[in-house]
Design an enzyme around this catalytic site. Sequence first.
Site, PDB file in Angstrom:
ATOM      1  N   SER A 143       0.863  -1.195   0.000  1.00 51.57           N
ATOM      2  CA  SER A 143       0.000   0.000   0.000  1.00 51.57           C
ATOM      3  C   SER A 143       0.887   1.228   0.000  1.00 51.57           C
ATOM      4  O   SER A 143       2.055   1.160   0.406  1.00 51.57           O
ATOM      5  CB  SER A 143      -0.873   0.026   1.256  1.00 51.57           C
ATOM      6  N   TYR A 157      -2.348  -2.065  10.304  1.00 51.33           N
ATOM      7  CA  TYR A 157      -2.406  -2.137   8.837  1.00 51.33           C
ATOM      8  C   TYR A 157      -1.129  -1.571   8.224  1.00 51.33           C
ATOM      9  O   TYR A 157      -0.501  -2.192   7.362  1.00 51.33           O
ATOM     10  CB  TYR A 157      -3.626  -1.360   8.336  1.00 51.33           C
TER      11      TYR A 157
END
Length: 264
Positions: A143, A157
Amino acid sequence: MRLKDKVALITGGGSGIGRETALLFASEGAAVVVVDINDANGEQTVLDIRANGGEAIYVHADVSKASDCEAMVRAAEEKFGKLNVLFNNAGIMHHADDNAETTDEAIWDLTMAINLKGVFLGCKYGIPALRRSGGGSIINTASFVALLGAATPQIAYTASKGGVLAMTRELAVIHARENIRVNALCPGPLRTELLMSYLNTEEKRQRRLVHIPMGRFGEAKEIAYAALYLASDESSYVTGTEFLVDGGITAANETRNGERGEIP
Ligand code: NAD
């Protein structure tokens, strides 16, 4: 046909990036193994591929479980005879993932088990299969938060995606001479279920949008096209990269409308 005669396994293939990539890979000639824990969605992806004349099977597998990962790779080889492309894409963003003080240890463990260990397990069982087929391409979904701190906290995350990126680099170096390429795909903020249920108010969405130079969320299809390049032989000299597809978010610290300072 950019993936003619290739066999691709895609985790998280029932939704978002995984689903769009499965449809695209199949339309480019790949036989696709769609992996998910949401059986209805995973099977729907397979039905849609077949309706378009493509080839696919669905395999239920939880990527955080070693036995499931072993079985999904075995299913690919049993059904299609080999594995050429492994897309470790499944991931979660838990709504209770917050800052270090407020995030429960259980949320940290769950996030790491799926987002980080899931990629490790995919590689653990996928790499021998890729080697058996003479090499191949691994794509791990990281990401933009692996590269850029976000002010909306999601500590587990973010840490998991940093781990995916670091692990990808090392895998790329270790397996480079075996004709196994390993790249991380780093999407920016996308208009998929995962992010939209996390940024669940218009205020939160606008707060993130303001930092994206393109001024919009990305679409899963836009990531699928990047995955297609990394999966195909067109990227034969590309390994160990952090392939960013992010609307410019990591390039900017100021947007055109003058908003500045606060990180995304
Ligand atoms: P999504 O929620 O639309 O799809 C994720 C899929 O993974 C779902 O079908 C879900 O059932 C499946 N899944 C969840 N846990 C699983 C498990 N344990 N085993 C197997 N499958 C499992 O999400 P998406 O936006 O398509 O995200 C895909 C990947 O992209 C994730 O790794 C995510 O972290 C990453 N990503 C997303 C964004 C974004 O803005 N949406 C940005 C950067 C990175």
